[in-house]
Design a protein around this motif. Sequence first.
Motif, PDB file in Angstrom:
ATOM      1  N   SER B 370       0.830  -1.192   0.000  1.00  0.00           N
ATOM      2  CA  SER B 370       0.000   0.000   0.000  1.00  0.00           C
ATOM      3  C   SER B 370       0.876   1.259   0.000  1.00  0.00           C
ATOM      4  N   ARG B 371       1.950   1.229   0.804  1.00  0.00           N
ATOM      5  CA  ARG B 371       2.859   2.387   0.859  1.00  0.00           C
ATOM      6  C   ARG B 371       3.407   2.735  -0.515  1.00  0.00           C
ATOM      7  N   GLU B 372       3.569   1.723  -1.365  1.00  0.00           N
ATOM      8  CA  GLU B 372       4.086   1.968  -2.713  1.00  0.00           C
ATOM      9  C   GLU B 372       2.961   2.232  -3.702  1.00  0.00           C
ATOM     10  N   GLY B 373       1.737   2.270  -3.184  1.00  0.00           N
ATOM     11  CA  GLY B 373       0.584   2.537  -4.049  1.00  0.00           C
ATOM     12  C   GLY B 373       0.248   1.373  -4.968  1.00  0.00           C
ATOM     13  N   ILE B 374       0.576   0.163  -4.532  1.00  0.00           N
ATOM     14  CA  ILE B 374       0.314  -1.014  -5.369  1.00  0.00           C
ATOM     15  C   ILE B 374      -1.014  -1.637  -4.979  1.00  0.00           C
ATOM     16  N   ASN B 375      -1.888  -1.759  -5.951  1.00  0.00           N
ATOM     17  CA  ASN B 375      -3.220  -2.312  -5.709  1.00  0.00           C
ATOM     18  C   ASN B 375      -3.183  -3.842  -5.763  1.00  0.00           C
ATOM     19  N   ILE B 376      -3.898  -4.482  -4.844  1.00  0.00           N
ATOM     20  CA  ILE B 376      -3.939  -5.942  -4.804  1.00  0.00           C
ATOM     21  C   ILE B 376      -5.207  -6.421  -5.501  1.00  0.00           C
ATOM     22  N   LYS B 377      -5.054  -7.338  -6.473  1.00  0.00           N
ATOM     23  CA  LYS B 377      -6.199  -7.809  -7.247  1.00  0.00           C
ATOM     24  C   LYS B 377      -6.821  -9.055  -6.612  1.00  0.00           C
ATOM     25  N   VAL B 378      -5.972  -9.980  -6.177  1.00  0.00           N
ATOM     26  CA  VAL B 378      -6.440 -11.241  -5.602  1.00  0.00           C
ATOM     27  C   VAL B 378      -5.466 -11.639  -4.498  1.00  0.00           C
ATOM     28  N   ILE B 379      -5.978 -12.281  -3.474  1.00  0.00           N
ATOM     29  CA  ILE B 379      -5.139 -12.754  -2.365  1.00  0.00           C
ATOM     30  C   ILE B 379      -5.418 -14.238  -2.134  1.00  0.00           C
ATOM     31  N   THR B 380      -4.374 -15.028  -1.928  1.00  0.00           N
ATOM     32  CA  THR B 380      -4.582 -16.383  -1.394  1.00  0.00           C
ATOM     33  C   THR B 380      -3.529 -16.630  -0.334  1.00  0.00           C
ATOM     34  N   THR B 381      -3.847 -17.513   0.575  1.00  0.00           N
ATOM     35  CA  THR B 381      -2.902 -17.806   1.647  1.00  0.00           C
ATOM     36  C   THR B 381      -2.835 -19.309   1.885  1.00  0.00           C
ATOM     37  N   SER B 382      -1.684 -19.756   2.373  1.00  0.00           N
ATOM     38  CA  SER B 382      -1.569 -21.106   2.918  1.00  0.00           C
ATOM     39  C   SER B 382      -0.913 -20.942   4.276  1.00  0.00           C
ATOM     40  N   GLU B 383      -0.639 -22.051   4.928  1.00  0.00           N
ATOM     41  CA  GLU B 383      -0.083 -21.976   6.280  1.00  0.00           C
ATOM     42  C   GLU B 383       1.239 -21.209   6.331  1.00  0.00           C
ATOM     43  N   ILE B 384       2.045 -21.337   5.274  1.00  0.00           N
ATOM     44  CA  ILE B 384       3.383 -20.728   5.313  1.00  0.00           C
ATOM     45  C   ILE B 384       3.609 -19.783   4.124  1.00  0.00           C
TER      46      ILE B 384
END
Lengths: 412, 412
Positions: B370-384
């Motif tokens: 966000s500080r760099e003004g980068i927009n996030i389109k999709v997020i996924t996560t796993s345990e690590i």
Amino acid sequence: MPTLVMKFGGTSVATLDRIKRAAKKVGVEVAKGYDVIVIVSAMSGKTNELVGWVNETSPLYDAREYDAVVSSGENVTAGLMALTLQEMEVPARSWQGWQVPVQTTSAHASARIEAIPADNIRAKFAAGDRVAVVAGFQGVSPEGRITTLGRGGSDTTAVAFAAAFEAERCDIYTDVDGVYTTDPRISDKARKLDKIAFEEMLELASLGAKVLQTRSVELAMRYKVKLRVLSSFEEQSDEAGTLVCDEEEIMESNVVSGVAYSRDEAKMTLISVADRPGIAAAIFGPLSEAGVNVDMIVQNISEEGRTDMTFSCPTDQVARAEAAMEQAKTNGDINFHDLVADENAAKISVVGIGMRSHAGVAAKMFEALSREGINIKVITTSEIKISVLIDRKYMELAVQALHDAFELEKAA
Amino acid sequence: MPTLVMKFGGTSVATLDRIKRAAKKVGVEVAKGYDVIVIVSAMSGKTNELVGWVNETSPLYDAREYDAVVSSGENVTAGLMALTLQEMEVPARSWQGWQVPVQTTSAHASARIEAIPADNIRAKFAAGDRVAVVAGFQGVSPEGRITTLGRGGSDTTAVAFAAAFEAERCDIYTDVDGVYTTDPRISDKARKLDKIAFEEMLELASLGAKVLQTRSVELAMRYKVKLRVLSSFEEQSDEAGTLVCDEEEIMESNVVSGVAYSRDEAKMTLISVADRPGIAAAIFGPLSEAGVNVDMIVQNISEEGRTDMTFSCPTDQVARAEAAMEQAKTNGDINFHDLVADENAAKISVVGIGMRSHAGVAAKMFEALSREGINIKVITTSEIKISVLIDRKYMELAVQALHDAFELEKAA
């Protein structure tokens, strides 16, 4: 179904297009109803590249590793040929030596085929395969290591498969369209032979006509395998090429079938050798150990206990021969006045099974050479061959004169 | 004697000189007292050449013949490596897959190793051999045909041998000197990791850090094979490279171990899909059948029976994905208003086993972007792992920002 063996050499499978052309020839035979065993060489140049790498890596290489490396070229061609046939909807698969298995001796880099069990390939033919594409030149030793048969070994592979599968014929596709009465580059009167006897082919092969490997002809003769040499670049027909066969199958033939030559011969003369029983062994033993391939041998009449001994060998072995003779002199095994090397010789031979029943062939040969003013340095003869050593500068002239003298341009 | 497995990739054996350099590294380990199993790839470029020939010959090739052809490159290297070691007076021999034998499934071109009986090679070690040079990437099927393990398969061969021979370690020599916190070409602060856990390496491997093949890491994790990645072009020492090991062996580690990226990602959105139970299967079934590798999936909140479904895939599969979706629409399997493809995406991931016990990693990541003004389109996560899809033009910036935010230039 009857079986046919078809062998394609390196130039016949040098590119994907040429592999396709070869595959079409296989397709023609399959359409006739044959089960076909195709023997392939490596794409031309590949084996030399691999051999170069081995020599650079290890000049005194372990022949087992040499075989493991250089056999890979044939595996590539076998797979590509099988794929090409499949594209033509001909059921085919590739076979590496160990898969057949082609059982050989353990003499790596120059192994001999001991057996080719036909069961595995026969089972695939029974299951619907029409072509078995076999990597030539290779086999497997009793120890399970990969072996190769030596240069030109794919011809031997082909003949051995023809014998093992009792094939109707073994067709050797190459870059010439058959066996000629002489080298067409030397005489424009050279004529393609329709048939030639095994014995004649053997003499021609060993005289440097590089159409077939000597061992493959020997094997074909022993197992009565009909061998045909033909071009992979021309239309095929049942009469194409040259059939190498038993002499009984050749109804009519010229007295002389062909004129062969060997360009780089040297004439070596040991001047004034002390003559005694066993002197020949004392001379030729060390030459053999030094790896000199002695061909012709002539001993002049002995005078006062001394004699001149003349022999021929390839020019690139002259230095080795000289070193061996000097060493034998130093050792006291032989005694001679001088060793004179004439490195400007060539060998010309006329070959023909008809010589057995016809006298006067030698006289006619010498007469023809004499008419051209060509001096004969050394003469040797066998039952079906007369060879002479002459000045190299007369080589082409001699070939042409002999071809004319025996009227080889005319069929029998 | 303890056993060590050393694997050399294509660039490490690209020339005879490089094979010699690799052989010297083997010699160092032999001198330490190890019996060494060396796994070799084909000289770089060779496999591509062979694959090219197969594709040109038969676009829908018989995978059995593909394997017979492409496996030949490794055989050449294995023989040359054995010869090179012999020249250094290290007793060595080459082994092709069928000679060991490396027993695999019959899934040609992507076979799995089922067993590696150690007896044959062990017997040679007992008889005095110090090195077994094994052709990587290949094996033999129950039918006796040659198989290959798929691209990068030599890594898998190496780990499988390390497991079968209970090797002390499996050293993967390659053209980089280890695993980095991120790609040094993108961030000059990238730091080489001394150790990394199997799980982290798996995530990094599947995220496009092409140091190790994913399957080889899985196998190493299952059999607890200590895997070391190091450069074949630098001096070796016991501390060189990166050790991939069980997380218990890593005393201290950063919360985040690395930042990975994948450049050519596309974000695909099915607009206004008729929502119903089973709709996900109706969408992703056809995509899978069409060979589309769907990675991230996000389903928006459903409104009035309709929803937006977003997924990501490699950009070169966009056309295939579109065709599959249009076909499914035509078939009446799914119903959507529009399919929007955003082909200018990239995926950035932070990976670390420390995430399991540390909260706030995601927040820190999103803040840094966000500080760099980068927009996030999709997020996924796993345990690590946390992955985000962003505009491709911000890819390098995002990698650098995250590397800084998690202070990866500092060791734990």
